[in-house]
Scaffold this motif. Structure first.
Motif, short mmCIF file in Angstrom:
data_model
loop_
_atom_site.label_atom_id
_atom_site.label_comp_id
_atom_site.label_asym_id
_atom_site.label_seq_id
_atom_site.Cartn_x
_atom_site.Cartn_y
_atom_site.Cartn_z
N CYS A 1 -5.32 -4.85 9.08
CA CYS A 1 -5.69 -5.66 7.92
C CYS A 1 -5.07 -7.05 8.04
O CYS A 1 -3.96 -7.19 8.59
N PHE B 1 0.83 -1.22 0.00
CA PHE B 1 0.00 0.00 0.00
C PHE B 1 0.86 1.27 0.00
O PHE B 1 0.42 2.33 0.45
N SER C 1 -5.78 0.77 4.88
CA SER C 1 -4.59 -0.12 4.95
C SER C 1 -3.80 0.03 6.23
O SER C 1 -2.89 -0.76 6.49
N ARG D 1 -10.37 -5.90 6.65
CA ARG D 1 -9.98 -4.90 7.66
C ARG D 1 -10.78 -5.08 8.94
O ARG D 1 -12.01 -5.18 8.90
N LEU E 1 -11.57 -5.33 1.78
CA LEU E 1 -10.86 -4.19 1.18
C LEU E 1 -11.40 -3.85 -0.21
O LEU E 1 -11.30 -2.70 -0.66
#
Ligand SMILES: Cc1ncc(COP(=O)(O)O)c(C=O)c1O
Length: 363
Positions: free
Chosen positions: A300, A127, A154, A343, A329
């Motif tokens: 996450c 990410f 994230s 998440r 996500l």
């Protein structure tokens, strides 16, 4: 997911809000403000004491002076701040770059303004921002870029180097910036929040957005802020005046008083880091693969060792069969990109987290 969680009496680690209350001192301040008669319309931009408290906080933390009269605006939460900033500067046909995965209000807000959404992915897996991709997405029609650090969903945080790179990349352009910093006080392991306010070139083009709801455990109050240069603030307020006009008065008084003590927001990172550590330690024995969580109140996990289901189906199954709600996500991508990651929100009482851990360890 919250409705499904309720139906199945699942522990709701889906939606991002605390299941504990705020500091009673803050409630007292708001109550006193109501009893003192602060119950009518406040000034359109927010009460001066709150704007001054916000300007002083930014100066203390990021060494940049914002004029409380001309450059700080109180909004009905970050959501209204972001919509208002977008409506203030995006004309039909203007391009706006979002970095996916991203918070769900950005894209509809841009579309409402008639803007063209340009989606640039954060690097799958890490990410991390991909500056080559962001640079390639900038065209003469690009009006605005939206960034968010600490990042939902994230739980990653942009470094000083990232912000410098962004500053350099935007320097030769007229691209404006919305820096969504609602999780500014949740940064872990000794790192510092790198506000756009710290970087002259970014601050000069940025609407910096924050949320008292996130910082003080009062998401239902919907009070946020925008710090932006005077000319940008003037445009923002033209829209603000005719969408909300003003933000509720007693909350503003209570928040202005509460902000005089920096301890609650300075201690927030440690508070949430302890919750992150409790949650991560509890899941270490499970087959969920923990991704790093360096900021925000999210964790996450990669589900590939646990299930063959796609993210959305997995979350439904997890809620029904295991009794814990999470968010896929894929919900944060326009094309529903599925990388087998979901998440969890750990802004919960320790007992709530322990109950979720006990259930998740069955996986
Ligand atoms: C990244 C991000 N921006 C903005 C918001 C909205 O904040 P507020 O509740 O102050 O409108 C949220 C809330 O979840 C968020 O995660």
């Amino acid at each position: 997911m919250s409705a499904l969680a309720l139906e199945h009496q699942a522990v709701n680690l889906g939606q991002g809000f605390p299941d504990f209350d705020c500091d009673p001192r803050l409630l007292d301040g708001v109550t006193r403000a109501m009893q003192a008669g602060h119950n009518q319309y406040p000034p359109m931009a927010g009460i001066p004491a709150l704007r001054q408290a916000v300007a002083s906080k930014i100066e203390a933390l990021h060494a940049r002076q914002y004029d409380a009269n001309a450059e700080i605006t109180i909004t009905a939460g970050a959501t209204q701040a972001i919509l208002t900033a977008i409506l203030a500067c995006v004309q039909p046909g203007d391009e706006v770059i979002v970095l996916e995965p991203c918070y769900d209000s950005y894209v509809p807000n841009i579309e409402l303004a008639g803007g063209v959404v340009v989606r640039v992915p954060l690097t799958p897996g890490s990410f991390r921002p991909d500056f080559a991709k962001i640079s390639a997405a900038i065209t003469p029609r690009t009006r605005l870029l939206i960034i968010n650090s600490p990042h939902n969903p994230s739980a990653t945080v942009w470094s000083e180097q990232d912000m410098r790179q962004l500053d350099e990349l935007l320097a030769p352009t007229n691209v404006l910036l919305i820096s969504d910093e609602v999780y500014e006080h949740m940064v872990f392991d000794g790192a510092e929040h790198q506000s756009a306010a710290r970087f002259a070139g970014l601050a000069a083009r940025a609407f910096i957005v924050s949320s008292f709801g996130k910082t003080f455990h009062v998401t239902g109050w919907k009070v946020g802020t925008v710090a932006a240069p005077a000319a940008m603030t003037a445009e923002l307020r033209k829209v603000h005046q005719f969408n909300v006009f003003t933000v509720n008065t007693p909350m503003q008084h209570g928040l202005a008083e509460y902000l005089q003590d920096p301890a609650p927001y300075l201690q927030l990172s440690a508070f949430y880091q302890a919750k992150r550590d409790l949650f991560r330690l509890g899941l270490e024995g499970s087959r969920l693969r923990l991704l790093p969580s360096t900021g925000s109140y999210f964790q996450c996990v990669d589900i590939s060792a646990v299930s063959d289901l796609g993210e959305a189906d997995f979350c439904q199954w997890l809620t029904r069969e295991i009794g814990v709600a999470a968010i896929p996500l894929s919900a944060f991508y326009g094309d529903g990109f599925d990388q087998r990651v979901v998440r969890f929100c750990f802004a919960k009482k320790d007992e709530t987290l322990r109950e979720a851990i006990a259930r998740l360890r069955r996986l």
